[in-house]
Design a protein around this motif. Structure first.
Motif, PDB file in Angstrom:
ATOM      1  N   LYS A  42       0.819  -1.210   0.000  1.00 12.01           N
ATOM      2  CA  LYS A  42       0.000   0.000   0.000  1.00 12.01           C
ATOM      3  C   LYS A  42       0.853   1.261   0.000  1.00 12.01           C
ATOM      4  CE  LYS A  42      -3.942  -2.259   2.065  1.00 12.01           C
ATOM      5  NZ  LYS A  42      -4.679  -2.553   3.266  1.00 12.01           N
ATOM      6  N   SER A  43       1.910   1.270   0.783  1.00 12.71           N
ATOM      7  CA  SER A  43       2.779   2.446   0.855  1.00 12.71           C
ATOM      8  C   SER A  43       3.464   2.706  -0.480  1.00 12.71           C
ATOM      9  CB  SER A  43       3.841   2.263   1.944  1.00 12.71           C
ATOM     10  OG  SER A  43       3.241   2.119   3.203  1.00 12.71           O
ATOM     11  N   ALA A  44       4.059   1.675  -1.056  1.00 13.08           N
ATOM     12  CA  ALA A  44       4.758   1.829  -2.331  1.00 13.08           C
ATOM     13  C   ALA A  44       3.777   2.197  -3.448  1.00 13.08           C
ATOM     14  CB  ALA A  44       5.512   0.551  -2.673  1.00 13.08           C
ATOM     15  N   GLY A  45       2.615   1.593  -3.430  1.00  7.73           N
ATOM     16  CA  GLY A  45       1.608   1.909  -4.441  1.00  7.73           C
ATOM     17  C   GLY A  45       1.162   3.356  -4.367  1.00  7.73           C
ATOM     18  N   ASN A  46       0.980   3.866  -3.155  1.00  2.00           N
ATOM     19  CA  ASN A  46       0.576   5.267  -2.991  1.00  2.00           C
ATOM     20  C   ASN A  46       1.678   6.219  -3.437  1.00  2.00           C
ATOM     21  OD1 ASN A  46      -2.019   4.748  -2.050  1.00  2.00           O
ATOM     22  ND2 ASN A  46      -1.360   4.629   0.078  1.00  2.00           N
ATOM     23  N   ILE A  47       2.917   5.916  -3.116  1.00  6.78           N
ATOM     24  CA  ILE A  47       4.035   6.764  -3.546  1.00  6.78           C
ATOM     25  C   ILE A  47       4.134   6.741  -5.067  1.00  6.78           C
ATOM     26  CG2 ILE A  47       6.546   7.068  -3.515  1.00  6.78           C
ATOM     27  CD1 ILE A  47       5.185   7.943  -0.913  1.00  6.78           C
ATOM     28  N   ASN A  48       4.004   5.584  -5.672  1.00 12.01           N
ATOM     29  CA  ASN A  48       4.046   5.496  -7.141  1.00 12.01           C
ATOM     30  C   ASN A  48       2.927   6.317  -7.783  1.00 12.01           C
ATOM     31  OD1 ASN A  48       6.343   4.043  -7.847  1.00 12.01           O
ATOM     32  ND2 ASN A  48       5.359   2.094  -7.415  1.00 12.01           N
ATOM     33  N   ALA A  49       1.765   6.320  -7.152  1.00  8.00           N
ATOM     34  CA  ALA A  49       0.640   7.078  -7.697  1.00  8.00           C
ATOM     35  C   ALA A  49       0.895   8.589  -7.633  1.00  8.00           C
ATOM     36  CB  ALA A  49      -0.637   6.735  -6.937  1.00  8.00           C
ATOM     37  N   LEU A  50       1.678   9.021  -6.649  1.00 12.19           N
ATOM     38  CA  LEU A  50       1.969  10.445  -6.483  1.00 12.19           C
ATOM     39  C   LEU A  50       3.163  10.918  -7.306  1.00 12.19           C
ATOM     40  CD1 LEU A  50       1.529  10.697  -2.611  1.00 12.19           C
ATOM     41  CD2 LEU A  50      -0.016  11.583  -4.365  1.00 12.19           C
TER      42      LEU A  50
END
Length: 107
Positions: A42-50
């Motif tokens: 979840k953390s990596a996915g959110n950073i990638n989205a930003l």
């Protein structure tokens, strides 16, 4: 990629998990907490989205000094919780060197 050779030999890592982008665990330490893979995903996915350019690593500093560090490695994420006494940025350097030796990382 199913495994990172010699990761267990690095001092300063309390727990680690290697997951693919679907969240499947490929490698983990024996003492890993069950939710670590979900937190990393979840953390990596959110950073990638930003970020339009991705990231080299993420550090979540924690009060107990057991920081969470996440590296993107191709279609995988390596997430780890460091030991309280370990120096965060010295550990990051050591992990990056190991990943380069394993030919699995492009900083």
């Amino acid at each position: 990629m199913d495994k990172i050779n010699n990761i267990e030999s690095i001092s300063g890592i309390d727990q680690f998990v290697l997951i693919n982008h679907e969240g499947e665990i490929r490698q983990k330490s024996s003492n890993v907490i069950p939710v670590l893979a979900d937190i990393v995903m979840k953390s990596a996915g959110n950073i990638n989205a930003l970020s339009s350019t991705g990231f080299r690593y993420i550090v979540f500093s924690r009060k107990d000094k057991k920081d969470l560090i996440i590296f993107p490695i191709g279609k995988h994420y390596l997430g780890m919780i460091k030991q309280e006494s370990a120096n965060t940025f010295a550990l990051i350097d050591e992990i990056e060197q190991l990943l380069l030796k394993n030919e699995k990382y492009e900083p």
